[in-house]
Design a protein around this motif. Structure first.
Motif, PDB file in Angstrom:
ATOM      1  N   TYR A 195      34.274  40.884  40.838  1.00  0.00           N
ATOM      2  CA  TYR A 195      34.470  42.105  40.060  1.00  0.00           C
ATOM      3  C   TYR A 195      34.112  41.865  38.592  1.00  0.00           C
ATOM      4  CZ  TYR A 195      36.574  46.352  38.202  1.00  0.00           C
ATOM      5  OH  TYR A 195      36.766  47.548  37.548  1.00  0.00           O
ATOM      6  N   SER A 211      40.748  47.032  46.906  1.00  0.00           N
ATOM      7  CA  SER A 211      41.643  46.477  45.887  1.00  0.00           C
ATOM      8  C   SER A 211      41.819  44.981  46.114  1.00  0.00           C
ATOM      9  CB  SER A 211      43.005  47.175  45.924  1.00  0.00           C
ATOM     10  OG  SER A 211      42.881  48.500  45.479  1.00  0.00           O
ATOM     11  N   PHE A 212      42.162  44.595  47.346  1.00  0.00           N
ATOM     12  CA  PHE A 212      42.409  43.201  47.696  1.00  0.00           C
ATOM     13  C   PHE A 212      41.659  42.855  48.980  1.00  0.00           C
ATOM     14  CE2 PHE A 212      46.107  44.650  45.337  1.00  0.00           C
ATOM     15  CZ  PHE A 212      46.255  43.650  44.395  1.00  0.00           C
ATOM     16  N   PHE A 271      41.666  40.203  38.050  1.00  0.00           N
ATOM     17  CA  PHE A 271      40.381  40.620  38.590  1.00  0.00           C
ATOM     18  C   PHE A 271      39.716  39.462  39.328  1.00  0.00           C
ATOM     19  CE2 PHE A 271      40.347  43.795  34.974  1.00  0.00           C
ATOM     20  CZ  PHE A 271      40.527  44.898  35.801  1.00  0.00           C
ATOM     21  N   SER A 272      39.033  39.785  40.425  1.00  0.00           N
ATOM     22  CA  SER A 272      38.295  38.783  41.177  1.00  0.00           C
ATOM     23  C   SER A 272      37.054  38.368  40.387  1.00  0.00           C
ATOM     24  CB  SER A 272      37.874  39.342  42.539  1.00  0.00           C
ATOM     25  OG  SER A 272      36.877  40.340  42.372  1.00  0.00           O
ATOM     26  N   GLN A 287      47.737  39.741  41.882  1.00  0.00           N
ATOM     27  CA  GLN A 287      48.365  40.842  41.147  1.00  0.00           C
ATOM     28  C   GLN A 287      47.869  40.878  39.702  1.00  0.00           C
ATOM     29  OE1 GLN A 287      50.066  42.882  42.995  1.00  0.00           O
ATOM     30  NE2 GLN A 287      50.552  44.302  41.375  1.00  0.00           N
ATOM     31  N   LYS A 288      47.193  41.939  39.333  1.00  0.00           N
ATOM     32  CA  LYS A 288      46.654  42.157  37.990  1.00  0.00           C
ATOM     33  C   LYS A 288      45.663  41.079  37.554  1.00  0.00           C
ATOM     34  CE  LYS A 288      50.435  44.962  36.277  1.00  0.00           C
ATOM     35  NZ  LYS A 288      51.252  45.289  35.130  1.00  0.00           N
ATOM     36  N   TYR A 316      40.527  42.747  43.054  1.00  0.00           N
ATOM     37  CA  TYR A 316      41.561  41.824  42.577  1.00  0.00           C
ATOM     38  C   TYR A 316      41.674  40.588  43.471  1.00  0.00           C
ATOM     39  CZ  TYR A 316      43.151  45.874  39.899  1.00  0.00           C
ATOM     40  OH  TYR A 316      43.216  46.945  39.051  1.00  0.00           O
ATOM     41  N   SER A 317      41.894  39.428  42.835  1.00  0.00           N
ATOM     42  CA  SER A 317      42.164  38.209  43.587  1.00  0.00           C
ATOM     43  C   SER A 317      43.671  37.937  43.647  1.00  0.00           C
ATOM     44  CB  SER A 317      41.442  37.015  42.962  1.00  0.00           C
ATOM     45  OG  SER A 317      41.870  36.830  41.627  1.00  0.00           O
ATOM     46  N   ARG A 345      42.950  41.179  31.482  1.00  0.00           N
ATOM     47  CA  ARG A 345      43.843  41.487  32.614  1.00  0.00           C
ATOM     48  C   ARG A 345      44.203  42.974  32.542  1.00  0.00           C
ATOM     49  NH1 ARG A 345      41.788  37.747  34.421  1.00  0.00           N
ATOM     50  NH2 ARG A 345      42.586  35.666  34.472  1.00  0.00           N
ATOM     51  N   THR A 346      44.429  43.578  33.686  1.00  0.00           N
ATOM     52  CA  THR A 346      44.757  45.013  33.721  1.00  0.00           C
ATOM     53  C   THR A 346      46.114  45.289  33.143  1.00  0.00           C
ATOM     54  OG1 THR A 346      45.615  44.839  35.966  1.00  0.00           O
ATOM     55  CG2 THR A 346      43.296  45.491  35.694  1.00  0.00           C
TER      56      THR A 346
END
Length: 172
Positions: A160, A121-122, A156-157, A153-154, A150-151, A171-172
């Motif tokens: 990804y 995730s992170f 995406f990196s 909170q919510k 993820y880079s 964004r999620t």
């Protein structure tokens, strides 16, 4: 695509219809564990099986069938392999915690991990949340890579976004 859940099949059909590959995709309502006429005909099977094995599902959970497996990893592996053509390959999306069990079951069935992508995730996470595993009958040294989802909170990196091809502004 096959799924034993009618609603999942309808959603897949909708997604396929909106895909650039719409003419090449079809979804079927089918139980992978039932006898049918699709044995051994696919060059590639991609599966996102239920994540919970040998646990007691909540009867109020509407996603119970999608998340809780009625059969163990061994039975899943055998059912998936039965759908493969002679030189077919299998890719599964799994919780990281069950990765080694699935690899063991695949090995027992004559399939081997050729590639594994561990998804975190992170960057600060101590272990991945998911693994994407590619199996084939070829015994090779597996290529193991990692991906950070993820880079922030919510958010995406970049890796990804590049991997999935999603809109960078999403964004999620």
């Amino acid at each position: 695509a096959i799924d034993s859940n009618d609603q999942a099949v309808l959603l897949a059909e909708l997604n396929f219809k909106n895909s650039p590959f719409s003419g090449k995709l079809k979804a079927y309502h089918q139980d992978i564990f039932s006898d049918d006429n699709t044995e051994g005909q696919y060059d590639l099977v991609v599966c996102n099986p239920p994540y919970f094995f040998q646990q007691f599902p909540s009867p109020s959970n509407t996603n119970m069938g999608a998340k809780h497996a009625q059969f163990d990893e061994s039975r899943w592996m055998k059912a998936l392999i039965s759908k493969l053509a002679k030189q077919g390959e299998l890719t599964v999306v799994l919780p990281f915690a069950s990765t080694h069990k699935w690899i063991s079951e695949a090995n027992a069935a004559g399939m081997f991990c050729n590639q594994r992508l561990n998804v975190y995730s992170f960057a600060s996470d101590s272990q991945p949340v998911r693994s994407l595993i590619h199996f084939s009958a070829r015994l090779l040294k597996p290529e193991i890579k990692s991906l950070i989802m993820y880079s922030g909170q919510k958010i995406f990196s970049d890796e990804y976004i590049e991997f999935t091809g999603i809109d960078p502004g999403y964004r999620t």
